[in-house]
Design a protein around this motif. Structure first.
Motif, PDB file in Angstrom:
ATOM      1  N   ASP A   5       0.824  -1.215   0.000  1.00 34.40           N
ATOM      2  CA  ASP A   5       0.000   0.000   0.000  1.00 34.40           C
ATOM      3  C   ASP A   5       0.857   1.262   0.000  1.00 34.40           C
ATOM      4  O   ASP A   5       0.522   2.243  -0.673  1.00 34.40           O
ATOM      5  N   ARG A   6       1.960   1.250   0.742  1.00 33.26           N
ATOM      6  CA  ARG A   6       2.865   2.400   0.756  1.00 33.26           C
ATOM      7  C   ARG A   6       3.389   2.688  -0.651  1.00 33.26           C
ATOM      8  O   ARG A   6       3.449   3.832  -1.076  1.00 33.26           O
ATOM      9  N   LEU A   7       3.806   1.636  -1.327  1.00 37.32           N
ATOM     10  CA  LEU A   7       4.351   1.811  -2.677  1.00 37.32           C
ATOM     11  C   LEU A   7       3.273   2.250  -3.661  1.00 37.32           C
ATOM     12  O   LEU A   7       3.541   3.067  -4.551  1.00 37.32           O
ATOM     13  N   LEU A   8       2.067   1.739  -3.512  1.00 33.72           N
ATOM     14  CA  LEU A   8       0.988   2.118  -4.426  1.00 33.72           C
ATOM     15  C   LEU A   8       0.552   3.568  -4.217  1.00 33.72           C
ATOM     16  O   LEU A   8       0.166   4.235  -5.176  1.00 33.72           O
ATOM     17  N   THR A   9       0.596   4.055  -2.988  1.00 35.88           N
ATOM     18  CA  THR A   9       0.176   5.439  -2.742  1.00 35.88           C
ATOM     19  C   THR A   9       1.187   6.436  -3.310  1.00 35.88           C
ATOM     20  O   THR A   9       0.850   7.595  -3.511  1.00 35.88           O
ATOM     21  N   ALA A  41      22.037  -3.976   2.287  1.00 34.74           N
ATOM     22  CA  ALA A  41      22.920  -3.926   1.119  1.00 34.74           C
ATOM     23  C   ALA A  41      22.410  -4.818  -0.016  1.00 34.74           C
ATOM     24  O   ALA A  41      23.082  -4.989  -1.026  1.00 34.74           O
ATOM     25  N   VAL A  42      21.217  -5.376   0.115  1.00 36.58           N
ATOM     26  CA  VAL A  42      20.644  -6.243  -0.906  1.00 36.58           C
ATOM     27  C   VAL A  42      20.491  -5.459  -2.215  1.00 36.58           C
ATOM     28  O   VAL A  42      20.297  -4.241  -2.196  1.00 36.58           O
ATOM     29  N   THR A  43      20.594  -6.156  -3.331  1.00 36.02           N
ATOM     30  CA  THR A  43      20.485  -5.495  -4.635  1.00 36.02           C
ATOM     31  C   THR A  43      19.110  -5.717  -5.256  1.00 36.02           C
ATOM     32  O   THR A  43      18.399  -6.666  -4.906  1.00 36.02           O
ATOM     33  N   ALA A  44      18.788  -4.853  -6.204  1.00 40.52           N
ATOM     34  CA  ALA A  44      17.531  -5.003  -6.950  1.00 40.52           C
ATOM     35  C   ALA A  44      17.527  -6.322  -7.714  1.00 40.52           C
ATOM     36  O   ALA A  44      16.499  -7.002  -7.781  1.00 40.52           O
ATOM     37  N   GLN A  45      18.666  -6.709  -8.252  1.00 41.22           N
ATOM     38  CA  GLN A  45      18.775  -7.959  -8.996  1.00 41.22           C
ATOM     39  C   GLN A  45      18.431  -9.149  -8.107  1.00 41.22           C
ATOM     40  O   GLN A  45      17.697 -10.044  -8.514  1.00 41.22           O
ATOM     41  N   VAL A  62       8.311  -0.777  -8.928  1.00 46.57           N
ATOM     42  CA  VAL A  62       8.870  -0.114  -7.748  1.00 46.57           C
ATOM     43  C   VAL A  62       9.597   1.153  -8.199  1.00 46.57           C
ATOM     44  O   VAL A  62      10.377   1.103  -9.149  1.00 46.57           O
ATOM     45  N   PRO A  63       9.351   2.289  -7.528  1.00 48.83           N
ATOM     46  CA  PRO A  63      10.009   3.525  -7.956  1.00 48.83           C
ATOM     47  C   PRO A  63      11.539   3.453  -7.872  1.00 48.83           C
ATOM     48  O   PRO A  63      12.238   4.003  -8.699  1.00 48.83           O
ATOM     49  N   SER A  64      12.053   2.759  -6.836  1.00 44.50           N
ATOM     50  CA  SER A  64      13.506   2.615  -6.670  1.00 44.50           C
ATOM     51  C   SER A  64      13.752   1.529  -5.632  1.00 44.50           C
ATOM     52  O   SER A  64      12.855   1.165  -4.859  1.00 44.50           O
ATOM     53  N   LEU A  65      14.961   1.025  -5.621  1.00 40.88           N
ATOM     54  CA  LEU A  65      15.344   0.047  -4.597  1.00 40.88           C
ATOM     55  C   LEU A  65      15.180   0.660  -3.208  1.00 40.88           C
ATOM     56  O   LEU A  65      14.660   0.016  -2.292  1.00 40.88           O
TER      57      LEU A  65
END
Length: 197
Positions: A5-9, A41-45, A62-65
Motif C-alpha cells: 500500500d505504501r508503494l501504491l500510494t 545492502a541487498v540489490t535489486a537484482q 517499484v520507484p527505486s530500490l
C-alpha cells in the motif's frame, strides 16, 4: 499500512492491473526475505530473482530500490509499534512489557536488515518510525517500573541495549546457536530485569 500500500500510494494514476499488483506483492515478499538474509545492502537484482521477475519488471513496479527497502522496513518496524500498543493495553504492565520484548527481539533475530536499520545503518529515512518505537519502549519500561515489576535501578535506555543484545550472532567461541537461541537469551534478560519478592 502494508509495504504494498505504501508503494501504491506513491504512484499517481489508475490502480495497477491485477497482474501488476501480484508482481509488486511478490517483490515485497522477496525484499523482506532478502533484507532478513542479506541486510540493507541487498540489490535489486537479488530481489527480482527471488520474486521470479525480471529487473525491468522490478523497476516498473517499484520507484527505486530505496523506496522498496523503506516500505518493507517501515512495515516490519510497525509490527514492533503494534506490539507496543498491545502491550500498553494489557492491564498487567509486566506481562505487556514481556510480550512486547518477545516480539521486538524476534523481529531483530529474524532480520539482519532490521538490526541494521535500528542501529542506524542504511540510507532509509526511518527516524519517525524508530522514534515511535523508542517512545513505546520507554513508556512500557516506565509503566512496569511504576507497577513494581521491573527493576528501577536500570534506565529504559539500558533495557533498549539489553534487548538489542539478545538477538546475537549465530556463532560464539566455537559454538553455533540454534534458531531459538534468542528466546532463551530473552528469558535470561527478563529474569534479570524483574523484581522478585
Amino acid at each position: 499500512m502494508t509495504a504494498v500500500d505504501r508503494l501504491l500510494t506513491r504512484e499517481s494514476g489508475p490502480a495497477p492491473r491485477a497482474d501488476a499488483r501480484r508482481n509488486l506483492e511478490r517483490l515485497v515478499v522477496a525484499a523482506r526475505s532478502a533484507i532478513a538474509d542479506t541486510g540493507v545492502a541487498v540489490t535489486a537484482q537479488e530481489i527480482a530473482q527471488r520474486a521470479g521477475v525480471g529487473k525491468g519488471t522490478f523497476y516498473r513496479r517499484v520507484p527505486s530500490l530505496e523506496a522498496l527497502l523503506q516500505a518493507v522496513l517501515e512495515e516490519v518496524l510497525e509490527e514492533g509499534i503494534a506490539a507496543a500498543d498491545r502491550a500498553l493495553a494489557d492491564p498487567d504492565p509486566w506481562n505487556g512489557f514481556r510480550d512486547f520484548a518477545a516480539t521486538y527481539v524476534r523481529l531483530r533475530a529474524e532480520s539482519c536488515g532490521v538490526n541494521e536499520a535500528l542501529g542506524g545503518t542504511g540510507a532509509c529515512d526511518l527516524d519517525a518510525t524508530i522514534t515511535t518505537l523508542r517512545e513505546g519502549l520507554r513508556t512500557l519500561v516506565e509503566r512496569a517500573q511504576s507497577s513494581g515489576s521491573l527493576r528501577t535501578d536500570v534506565t529504559w535506555q539500558d533495557v533498549a541495549f539489553a534487548l538489542a543484545g539478545v538477538a546475537t550472532d549465530p556463532h560464539t567461541i566455537g559454538l553455533r546457536a540454534d534458531d531459538d537461541q534468542w528466546n532463551r537469551n530473552l528469558r535470561i534478560v527478563l529474569d534479570g530485569l524483574t523484581i522478585r519478592y
